[in-house]
Write a protein that holds these residues in place. Structure first.
Motif, mmCIF file in Angstrom:
data_model
loop_
_atom_site.group_PDB
_atom_site.id
_atom_site.type_symbol
_atom_site.label_atom_id
_atom_site.label_comp_id
_atom_site.label_asym_id
_atom_site.label_seq_id
_atom_site.Cartn_x
_atom_site.Cartn_y
_atom_site.Cartn_z
ATOM 1 N N ALA A 244 25.722 -14.215 -11.662
ATOM 2 C CA ALA A 244 25.153 -14.031 -10.324
ATOM 3 C C ALA A 244 25.345 -15.304 -9.511
ATOM 4 O O ALA A 244 25.535 -16.397 -10.056
ATOM 5 C CB ALA A 244 23.673 -13.681 -10.409
ATOM 6 N N HIS A 245 25.303 -15.120 -8.203
ATOM 7 C CA HIS A 245 25.384 -16.237 -7.272
ATOM 8 C C HIS A 245 24.054 -16.376 -6.551
ATOM 9 O O HIS A 245 23.420 -15.371 -6.233
ATOM 10 C CB HIS A 245 26.496 -16.006 -6.244
ATOM 11 N N GLY A 246 23.661 -17.610 -6.289
ATOM 12 C CA GLY A 246 22.423 -17.838 -5.561
ATOM 13 C C GLY A 246 22.631 -18.837 -4.443
ATOM 14 O O GLY A 246 23.507 -19.700 -4.523
ATOM 15 N N ASP B 202 21.690 -25.370 -1.004
ATOM 16 C CA ASP B 202 22.043 -25.297 -2.426
ATOM 17 C C ASP B 202 22.766 -23.986 -2.736
ATOM 18 O O ASP B 202 22.354 -22.926 -2.290
ATOM 19 C CB ASP B 202 20.783 -25.348 -3.306
ATOM 20 N N MET B 203 23.860 -24.111 -3.507
ATOM 21 C CA MET B 203 24.617 -22.943 -3.942
ATOM 22 C C MET B 203 24.770 -23.028 -5.454
ATOM 23 O O MET B 203 25.036 -24.097 -5.992
ATOM 24 C CB MET B 203 26.032 -22.948 -3.368
ATOM 25 N N ILE B 204 24.668 -21.891 -6.108
ATOM 26 C CA ILE B 204 24.840 -21.899 -7.557
ATOM 27 C C ILE B 204 25.545 -20.631 -8.005
ATOM 28 O O ILE B 204 25.342 -19.562 -7.441
ATOM 29 C CB ILE B 204 23.473 -22.056 -8.281
ATOM 30 N N ILE C 155 25.653 -20.139 -21.739
ATOM 31 C CA ILE C 155 25.135 -20.178 -20.369
ATOM 32 C C ILE C 155 25.794 -21.347 -19.657
ATOM 33 O O ILE C 155 25.993 -22.416 -20.254
ATOM 34 C CB ILE C 155 23.595 -20.273 -20.367
ATOM 35 N N ALA C 156 26.188 -21.138 -18.412
ATOM 36 C CA ALA C 156 26.835 -22.204 -17.651
ATOM 37 C C ALA C 156 26.569 -21.994 -16.171
ATOM 38 O O ALA C 156 26.335 -20.875 -15.720
ATOM 39 C CB ALA C 156 28.336 -22.207 -17.912
ATOM 40 N N PHE C 157 26.587 -23.092 -15.429
ATOM 41 C CA PHE C 157 26.420 -22.973 -13.982
ATOM 42 C C PHE C 157 27.361 -23.940 -13.289
ATOM 43 O O PHE C 157 27.776 -24.944 -13.856
ATOM 44 C CB PHE C 157 24.967 -23.253 -13.563
ATOM 45 N N ASP C 158 27.708 -23.609 -12.072
ATOM 46 C CA ASP C 158 28.342 -24.591 -11.212
ATOM 47 C C ASP C 158 27.908 -24.341 -9.774
ATOM 48 O O ASP C 158 27.161 -23.416 -9.495
ATOM 49 C CB ASP C 158 29.868 -24.645 -11.400
ATOM 50 N N GLY C 159 28.367 -25.190 -8.884
ATOM 51 C CA GLY C 159 27.948 -25.082 -7.496
ATOM 52 C C GLY C 159 27.658 -26.439 -6.916
ATOM 53 O O GLY C 159 27.971 -27.459 -7.508
ATOM 54 N N VAL D 17 21.920 -13.752 -4.458
ATOM 55 C CA VAL D 17 20.501 -13.994 -4.230
ATOM 56 C C VAL D 17 20.355 -15.015 -3.120
ATOM 57 O O VAL D 17 21.078 -15.989 -3.088
ATOM 58 C CB VAL D 17 19.845 -14.641 -5.459
ATOM 59 N N SER D 18 19.394 -14.790 -2.253
ATOM 60 C CA SER D 18 19.051 -15.811 -1.279
ATOM 61 C C SER D 18 17.552 -16.057 -1.379
ATOM 62 O O SER D 18 16.786 -15.142 -1.583
ATOM 63 C CB SER D 18 19.411 -15.350 0.127
#
Ligand code: ZN
Length: 148
Positions: A32-34, A41-43, A58-62, A145-146
């Motif tokens: 998902a994107h947030g 902030d973007m993730i 599990i991983a994230f970037d942004g 998601v916002s």
């Protein structure tokens, strides 16, 4: 209390500087994107769950501010090896913590370092962005998601 506060600050700075699980997964089962327009902030969050709904990867970037990045980093570290039910429970506890509703900080482990965020309402959305994105990913939401 001030010693504790300094320790908390040090953990947040460290996770901002060297975010854990930063990047992408080769094979994700959920994504998902947030976005937190208030701060910019973007993730992107990716998860790999096994048949028992346990988080294997599990991983994230942004891009984001120190709080949003550190929060995502500590969240990913915390969720590895936990199942979906644990993740939902932690979301609730974390949300209570940063919105000043208190709760069981012992059960939060390292996530407790974000307790100070409750004094800065504008930062609550930075701290919870990764968690809202997690929830969206687990729900297989297709729209970003916002926090607004
Ligand atoms: Zn932010």
């Amino acid at each position: 209390m001030s010693d504790l506060r300094e320790l908390y600050q040090a953990v947040i700075l460290d996770h901002n500087k060297r975010p854990r699980n930063f990047g992408t997964l080769d094979e994700a089962t959920h994504e998902a994107h947030g976005h937190n327009p208030l701060c910019g902030d973007m993730i992107r969050l990716q998860l790999s769950l096994d048949d028992a709904d346990v988080v294997q990867g599990i991983a994230f970037d942004g891009e984001g501010c120190a709080i949003s990045k550190a929060s995502a980093s500590v969240m990913t570290e915390t969720l590895k090896g936990r199942d979906r039910t644990d993740a939902e429970a932690l979301f609730q506890r974390f949300h209570d913590l940063v919105t000043g509703k208190g709760g069981d900080t012992d059960a939060l482990g390292k996530l407790a370092v974000f307790a100070g965020v409750s004094e800065f309402p504008i930062r609550v959305k930075c701290a919870t962005l990764a968690w809202h994105t997690l929830r969206a990913a687990l729900a297989d939401a297709t729209t970003p998601v916002s926090t607004e």
